[in-house]
Design an enzyme around this catalytic site. Structure first.
Site, PDB file in Angstrom:
ATOM      1  N   SER A 124     110.041 -52.656  25.990  1.00  0.00           N
ATOM      2  CA  SER A 124     109.315 -53.888  26.278  1.00  0.00           C
ATOM      3  C   SER A 124     109.956 -55.037  25.518  1.00  0.00           C
ATOM      4  CB  SER A 124     107.867 -53.732  25.825  1.00  0.00           C
ATOM      5  OG  SER A 124     107.191 -54.976  25.890  1.00  0.00           O
ATOM      6  N   TYR A 138     101.754 -51.604  19.234  1.00  0.00           N
ATOM      7  CA  TYR A 138     102.518 -51.621  20.487  1.00  0.00           C
ATOM      8  C   TYR A 138     103.957 -52.078  20.221  1.00  0.00           C
ATOM      9  CZ  TYR A 138     103.730 -52.420  25.396  1.00  0.00           C
ATOM     10  OH  TYR A 138     104.340 -52.381  26.632  1.00  0.00           O
TER      11      TYR A 138
HETATM   12  N1  LIG Z   1     103.184 -54.240  32.619  1.00  0.00           N
HETATM   13  C1  LIG Z   1     103.834 -54.913  31.698  1.00  0.00           C
HETATM   14  O1  LIG Z   1     103.685 -56.157  31.589  1.00  0.00           O
HETATM   15  C2  LIG Z   1     104.824 -54.212  30.789  1.00  0.00           C
HETATM   16  C3  LIG Z   1     105.751 -55.005  30.097  1.00  0.00           C
HETATM   17  C4  LIG Z   1     106.703 -54.394  29.293  1.00  0.00           C
HETATM   18  C5  LIG Z   1     106.737 -53.028  29.182  1.00  0.00           C
HETATM   19  N2  LIG Z   1     105.839 -52.259  29.837  1.00  0.00           N
HETATM   20  C6  LIG Z   1     105.966 -50.802  29.686  1.00  0.00           C
HETATM   21  O2  LIG Z   1     106.437 -50.256  30.904  1.00  0.00           O
HETATM   22  C7  LIG Z   1     105.885 -48.953  31.108  1.00  0.00           C
HETATM   23  C8  LIG Z   1     105.142 -48.911  32.439  1.00  0.00           C
HETATM   24  O3  LIG Z   1     104.115 -49.896  32.377  1.00  0.00           O
HETATM   25  P1  LIG Z   1     103.097 -50.201  33.560  1.00  0.00           P
HETATM   26  O4  LIG Z   1     102.754 -51.621  33.419  1.00  0.00           O
HETATM   27  O5  LIG Z   1     103.616 -49.657  34.839  1.00  0.00           O
HETATM   28  O6  LIG Z   1     101.853 -49.346  33.032  1.00  0.00           O
HETATM   29  P2  LIG Z   1     100.586 -48.704  33.805  1.00  0.00           P
HETATM   30  O7  LIG Z   1      99.494 -48.601  32.794  1.00  0.00           O
HETATM   31  O8  LIG Z   1     100.310 -49.438  35.040  1.00  0.00           O
HETATM   32  O9  LIG Z   1     101.144 -47.250  34.112  1.00  0.00           O
HETATM   33  C9  LIG Z   1     101.433 -46.376  33.040  1.00  0.00           C
HETATM   34  C10 LIG Z   1     101.189 -44.950  33.483  1.00  0.00           C
HETATM   35  O10 LIG Z   1     101.429 -44.102  32.324  1.00  0.00           O
HETATM   36  C11 LIG Z   1     100.471 -43.054  32.397  1.00  0.00           C
HETATM   37  N3  LIG Z   1     100.241 -42.453  31.087  1.00  0.00           N
HETATM   38  C12 LIG Z   1      99.601 -43.007  30.021  1.00  0.00           C
HETATM   39  N4  LIG Z   1      99.500 -42.108  29.028  1.00  0.00           N
HETATM   40  C13 LIG Z   1     100.097 -40.969  29.468  1.00  0.00           C
HETATM   41  C14 LIG Z   1     100.308 -39.699  28.890  1.00  0.00           C
HETATM   42  N5  LIG Z   1      99.852 -39.392  27.652  1.00  0.00           N
HETATM   43  N6  LIG Z   1     100.962 -38.768  29.613  1.00  0.00           N
HETATM   44  C15 LIG Z   1     101.380 -39.050  30.868  1.00  0.00           C
HETATM   45  N7  LIG Z   1     101.208 -40.239  31.477  1.00  0.00           N
HETATM   46  C16 LIG Z   1     100.569 -41.190  30.771  1.00  0.00           C
HETATM   47  C17 LIG Z   1      99.199 -43.717  32.940  1.00  0.00           C
HETATM   48  O11 LIG Z   1      98.305 -42.747  33.464  1.00  0.00           O
HETATM   49  C18 LIG Z   1      99.767 -44.670  33.981  1.00  0.00           C
HETATM   50  O12 LIG Z   1      99.801 -44.082  35.265  1.00  0.00           O
HETATM   51  C19 LIG Z   1     104.985 -48.688  29.913  1.00  0.00           C
HETATM   52  O13 LIG Z   1     105.698 -47.932  28.974  1.00  0.00           O
HETATM   53  C20 LIG Z   1     104.688 -50.068  29.374  1.00  0.00           C
HETATM   54  O14 LIG Z   1     104.397 -50.049  27.997  1.00  0.00           O
HETATM   55  C21 LIG Z   1     104.868 -52.832  30.635  1.00  0.00           C
END
Ligand SMILES: NC(=O)c1ccc[n+]([C@@H]2O[C@H](COP(=O)([O-])OP(=O)(O)OC[C@H]3O[C@@H](n4cnc5c(N)ncnc54)[C@H](O)[C@@H]3O)[C@@H](O)[C@H]2O)c1
Length: 243
Positions: free
Chosen positions: A135, A149
Site C-alpha cells: 500500500s 496498518y
Molecule cells: N482498497 C484500497 O484503497 C487499498 C489501497 C492500498 C492497498 N490495499 C491492499 O490491497 C489488498 C486488497 O484490498 P481490497 O481493497 O481489495 O480489500 P477487500 O477488503 O475488498 O478484500 C480483501 C479480501 O481479503 C480477505 N481476507 C481478509 N482476511 C483474510 C484472511 N485471514 N485469510 C484469507 N482472506 C482474508 C477478505 O475476506 C476479502 O475478501 C489488501 O491487502 C489491502 O490492504 C487496498
C-alpha cells in the site's frame, strides 16, 4: 486466452472480492487455472476459478490449502498475496496487542505463509512470479488507517525485497505494488463518501483507482514482459507521491 497465461497455475489470496477478485477473473479469462483463496471465497464459481477457503494467518491452514492446490494442479506458477485487513485511524497508544497481531497476522504473516509454500516448487522449476499487494501506507503513511496498518504494509515491502534477493538466483521474481486509494469494499467499508471525495479531489489525476487499474499492473508483473523486474515496489496511486 493469451499465450503468456494459458495453462499457468495461479494462487490469489483475498480473492473473494475487491482487487483479488478482479485479478482472479482476469487471469482465468486469460487461460490460467486460478485458485481463489479467501476466508469467504465467492459462492458462485466462475470457469477456471477454484475457490479455496483458507485463513492466511494460520500457517497450518495455508500448508493444507497449498497441499490441496499442488495435489490438484501439480505446481504453482504465480502467487498474488492480496488478503488484507485495514484498521480505523486511531492514536498508536490505543492499539491493543490483539489488534496489532490481527493485522500483522494477515497482512504480513499471510504473505510469508504462502511464499513459504510456493517458493520451493518455483525454485526447483526455476520459474515463478510473486506479487505482494502492499500500500502507499507502507511507502509513506496511511490517510485513513492506524499505525498498525502502515507498519504491516511497510513490513511487507521489506519481506518482498529480501525474498526477491534470495529467490533471484533461481529465476523466481518477487515484487510488490503500493496502491493509493482503490474503489473496493475495503475502501467503502472504512472511509465515508465525504472523505473519499476529498481524497479524489486531492489526487493529481483527480480520480480514485479501480480494481481494473490494479489488475492490469499485476498481470504485467506476472507476465514475461516484466522478466527483468524483481524486488521492486511499483507505486500506483494517481500521482499521490508527487506531492
Ligand atoms: N482498497 C484500497 O484503497 C487499498 C489501497 C492500498 C492497498 N490495499 C491492499 O490491497 C489488498 C486488497 O484490498 P481490497 O481493497 O481489495 O480489500 P477487500 O477488503 O475488498 O478484500 C480483501 C479480501 O481479503 C480477505 N481476507 C481478509 N482476511 C483474510 C484472511 N485471514 N485469510 C484469507 N482472506 C482474508 C477478505 O475476506 C476479502 O475478501 C489488501 O491487502 C489491502 O490492504 C487496498
Amino acid at each position: 486466452m493469451t499465450e503468456e497465461f494459458a495453462g499457468k497455475v495461479a494462487v490469489i489470496t483475498g480473492a473473494g472480492r475487491g482487487m483479488g477478485a478482479e485479478i482472479s477473473s482476469r487471469l482465468a479469462q486469460a487461460g490460467a487455472s486460478v485458485f481463489a483463496v479467501d476466508l469467504e471465497p465467492a459462492s458462485e464459481s466462475a470457469p477456471g476459478i477454484v475457490p479455496v477457503p483458507c485463513d492466511v494467518s494460520d500457517p497450518r491452514a495455508v500448508r493444507a490449502a497449498a497441499a490441496s492446490v499442488l495435489a490438484d494442479a501439480g505446481q504453482i506458477d504465480f502467487l498474488v498475496n492480496g488478503a488484507g485487513l485495514v484498521s480505523v485511524t486511531r492514536p498508536v497508544e490505543t492499539i491493543s496487542d490483539d489488534d496489532w497481531a490481527r493485522l500483522m497476522g494477515v497482512n504480513v504473516n499471510g504473505a510469508l505463509h504462502w511464499m513459504r509454500e510456493a517458493l520451493p516448487g518455483m525454485k526447483a522449476r526455476r520459474s515463478g512470479k510473486i506479487v505482494n499487494l502492499s500500500s502507499r501506507a507502507g511507502r509513506t503513511l496511511a490517510n485513513f488507517a492506524g499505525a498498525h496498518y502502515s507498519a504491516s504494509k511497510a513490513a511487507l515491502l521489506g519481506l518482498t525485497r529480501q525474498v526477491a534477493l534470495e529467490a533471484a538466483p533461481d529465476n523466481v521474481h518477487v515484487n510488490a505494488i503500493a496502491p493509493g486509494l482503490v474503489e473496493t469494499p475495503m475502501l467503502s467499508g472504512s472511509v465515508d463518501e465525504r472523505k473519499r471525495e476529498a481524497a479524489r479531489a486531492a489526487t493529481p489525476l483527480r480520480r480514485i483507482g479501480t480494481t481494473s487499474d490494479i489488475a492490469e499492473l499485476v498481470l504485467f508483473l506476472l507476465s514475461p514482459k516484466s522478466d527483468y523486474i524483481t524486488g521492486a515496489t511499483v507505486d500506483i496511486n494517481g500521482g499521490d507521491l508527487i506531492l
